[in-house]
Design a protein around this motif. Sequence first.
Motif, PDB file in Angstrom:
ATOM      1  N   ASN A 127       3.859  47.378 -62.038  1.00 26.83           N
ATOM      2  CA  ASN A 127       4.676  47.772 -63.192  1.00 26.83           C
ATOM      3  C   ASN A 127       4.651  46.624 -64.198  1.00 26.83           C
ATOM      4  O   ASN A 127       4.584  45.464 -63.789  1.00 26.83           O
ATOM      5  CB  ASN A 127       6.144  47.983 -62.782  1.00 26.83           C
ATOM      6  N   PRO A 128       4.771  46.920 -65.491  1.00 28.67           N
ATOM      7  CA  PRO A 128       4.908  45.835 -66.464  1.00 28.67           C
ATOM      8  C   PRO A 128       6.210  45.077 -66.231  1.00 28.67           C
ATOM      9  O   PRO A 128       7.141  45.661 -65.641  1.00 28.67           O
ATOM     10  CB  PRO A 128       4.954  46.581 -67.799  1.00 28.67           C
ATOM     11  N   PRO A 129       6.347  43.846 -66.640  1.00 29.70           N
ATOM     12  CA  PRO A 129       5.340  43.123 -67.417  1.00 29.70           C
ATOM     13  C   PRO A 129       4.286  42.449 -66.526  1.00 29.70           C
ATOM     14  O   PRO A 129       4.561  42.075 -65.404  1.00 29.70           O
ATOM     15  CB  PRO A 129       6.184  42.055 -68.120  1.00 29.70           C
ATOM     16  N   PHE A 130       3.096  42.321 -67.097  1.00 28.82           N
ATOM     17  CA  PHE A 130       2.019  41.569 -66.435  1.00 28.82           C
ATOM     18  C   PHE A 130       1.003  41.156 -67.496  1.00 28.82           C
ATOM     19  O   PHE A 130       1.061  41.622 -68.638  1.00 28.82           O
ATOM     20  CB  PHE A 130       1.373  42.397 -65.323  1.00 28.82           C
ATOM     21  N   LEU A 131       0.115  40.272 -67.082  1.00 30.06           N
ATOM     22  CA  LEU A 131      -0.937  39.813 -67.991  1.00 30.06           C
ATOM     23  C   LEU A 131      -2.186  40.636 -67.705  1.00 30.06           C
ATOM     24  O   LEU A 131      -2.457  40.939 -66.535  1.00 30.06           O
ATOM     25  CB  LEU A 131      -1.212  38.329 -67.728  1.00 30.06           C
ATOM     26  N   CYS A 132      -2.935  40.995 -68.735  1.00 29.75           N
ATOM     27  CA  CYS A 132      -4.162  41.776 -68.491  1.00 29.75           C
ATOM     28  C   CYS A 132      -5.337  41.210 -69.272  1.00 29.75           C
ATOM     29  O   CYS A 132      -5.250  40.991 -70.479  1.00 29.75           O
ATOM     30  CB  CYS A 132      -3.950  43.248 -68.850  1.00 29.75           C
ATOM     31  N   LEU A 133      -6.420  40.983 -68.546  1.00 30.20           N
ATOM     32  CA  LEU A 133      -7.680  40.616 -69.185  1.00 30.20           C
ATOM     33  C   LEU A 133      -8.435  41.910 -69.451  1.00 30.20           C
ATOM     34  O   LEU A 133      -8.825  42.605 -68.514  1.00 30.20           O
ATOM     35  CB  LEU A 133      -8.490  39.704 -68.248  1.00 30.20           C
ATOM     36  N   VAL A 134      -8.598  42.234 -70.738  1.00 24.05           N
ATOM     37  CA  VAL A 134      -9.322  43.454 -71.128  1.00 24.05           C
ATOM     38  C   VAL A 134     -10.747  43.056 -71.502  1.00 24.05           C
ATOM     39  O   VAL A 134     -10.955  42.285 -72.440  1.00 24.05           O
ATOM     40  CB  VAL A 134      -8.647  44.158 -72.330  1.00 24.05           C
ATOM     41  N   VAL A 135     -11.714  43.552 -70.734  1.00 24.88           N
ATOM     42  CA  VAL A 135     -13.124  43.236 -71.020  1.00 24.88           C
ATOM     43  C   VAL A 135     -13.926  44.534 -70.996  1.00 24.88           C
ATOM     44  O   VAL A 135     -14.247  45.053 -69.934  1.00 24.88           O
ATOM     45  CB  VAL A 135     -13.724  42.217 -70.007  1.00 24.88           C
ATOM     46  N   SER A 136     -14.224  45.034 -72.188  1.00 32.02           N
ATOM     47  CA  SER A 136     -14.959  46.307 -72.251  1.00 32.02           C
ATOM     48  C   SER A 136     -16.190  46.144 -73.128  1.00 32.02           C
ATOM     49  O   SER A 136     -16.530  45.034 -73.539  1.00 32.02           O
ATOM     50  CB  SER A 136     -14.035  47.399 -72.801  1.00 32.02           C
ATOM     51  N   GLY A 137     -16.844  47.272 -73.404  1.00 32.86           N
ATOM     52  CA  GLY A 137     -18.029  47.211 -74.246  1.00 32.86           C
ATOM     53  C   GLY A 137     -17.711  46.820 -75.678  1.00 32.86           C
ATOM     54  O   GLY A 137     -18.503  46.165 -76.350  1.00 32.86           O
ATOM     55  N   GLY A 138     -16.524  47.187 -76.154  1.00 24.34           N
ATOM     56  CA  GLY A 138     -16.177  46.921 -77.546  1.00 24.34           C
ATOM     57  C   GLY A 138     -15.018  45.957 -77.747  1.00 24.34           C
ATOM     58  O   GLY A 138     -14.748  45.556 -78.879  1.00 24.34           O
ATOM     59  N   HIS A 139     -14.316  45.595 -76.677  1.00 26.76           N
ATOM     60  CA  HIS A 139     -13.130  44.747 -76.799  1.00 26.76           C
ATOM     61  C   HIS A 139     -13.113  43.653 -75.734  1.00 26.76           C
ATOM     62  O   HIS A 139     -13.529  43.885 -74.605  1.00 26.76           O
ATOM     63  CB  HIS A 139     -11.851  45.578 -76.640  1.00 26.76           C
ATOM     64  N   THR A 140     -12.598  42.503 -76.128  1.00 26.82           N
ATOM     65  CA  THR A 140     -12.325  41.433 -75.164  1.00 26.82           C
ATOM     66  C   THR A 140     -11.030  40.778 -75.608  1.00 26.82           C
ATOM     67  O   THR A 140     -10.968  40.183 -76.684  1.00 26.82           O
ATOM     68  CB  THR A 140     -13.489  40.409 -75.128  1.00 26.82           C
TER      69      THR A 140
END
Length: 338
Positions: A127-140
Amino acid sequence: MNILAIESSCDETAVSVVRDGRFVLADCIASQVDLHRIYGGVVPEIASRMHIEAIYGLADQAIARAQITRSDIDAIAVTYAPGLIGAVLVGVNFAKAAALAMDKPLVPVHHIKGHIAANYIAFPELNPPFLCLVVSGGHTMIVDVQDYTKMQILGTTLDDAAGECFDKVARVLNMPYPGGSALDKASQDGDANKYSLPRSKPGTNPYDMSFSGLKTAALNLIHHAEQVGEELDIPSLCASFSKAVSDTLIPRIEMALAQTGYKNVAVAGGVAANSTIRSDMQTVAEKLGVHLFLPPLNLCGDNAAMIGAQGYYEFLAGNIAGMELNAYATKSILGESI
Ligand code: KG4
Ligand code: ZN
């Protein structure tokens, strides 16, 4: 609550039925990868046409597989941004028509918030809150997930996304599209210290990142080797490249965990499937004593289940769209979704 979720932002047409944001009753995907591979990348016009052909049958299939009827659907969630505009429009228009015909609420979902929500499916305890590393084809991005719908971006790439760089380097190495996973596989027996590649520190925000210098350095190295007839050690080059990407991401995550004090960190997006990033995240999580949430590989790439998961929380937050809902090629995860 049963949500029929639609995803068509790139080269996968996907329809899913998700119950209460966490339980996937059906997850149907029609991948176009084989079609685009001929061209070495996604051809937007072909993607849009293929979405139109696939989406109706896939929706029927998802409802049948979920062993429910249309009347059991409580809302329609759809990716409305960001993505290839023609492709996103197909999903948005299908969802609008379905919502109108079935007289159900229409819930717009940001694709990247969907990637983050893939973790809710894999990890019921998260459940939030948490930290997230977003690594996709179009976003980092490094995202502070303060609540299911409220987020703050701590840092972002100032140029290319990590996935874009994986794909570009893989393409120059003649690996099949989409290159990231092929490059990852090729790196398995390589020496990550063999080739020296840069780790950039751009701008004034210590959480911001840059990958274009790394991409150019890798491409120059490959072209130079070709010109002088030098044989490259491909597994080691792939391992060195993956390590340089990971070395750009991991210290920033470490810093963000220290600053926020969060004890939970998740990874999201297609590049979350990368074996170097996964193992380096594991190392840093153990070192700091934080709980790491690494989605299974089928929830890293594009799928509609993640849209159904986020859609549930958007619905609870009152994020309902009318028939004026539009599709957007670019949109930040900040602020209101519509
Ligand atoms: O999240 P995603 O579907 O794209 C966007 O929403 O933008 O991620 C696709 C990206 C592609 O760039 C693909 O090459 C990359 O994820 N990818 C990988 C791996 N598997 C997929 N990159 C590195 N290592 C992998 N194992
Ligand atoms: Zn995606």
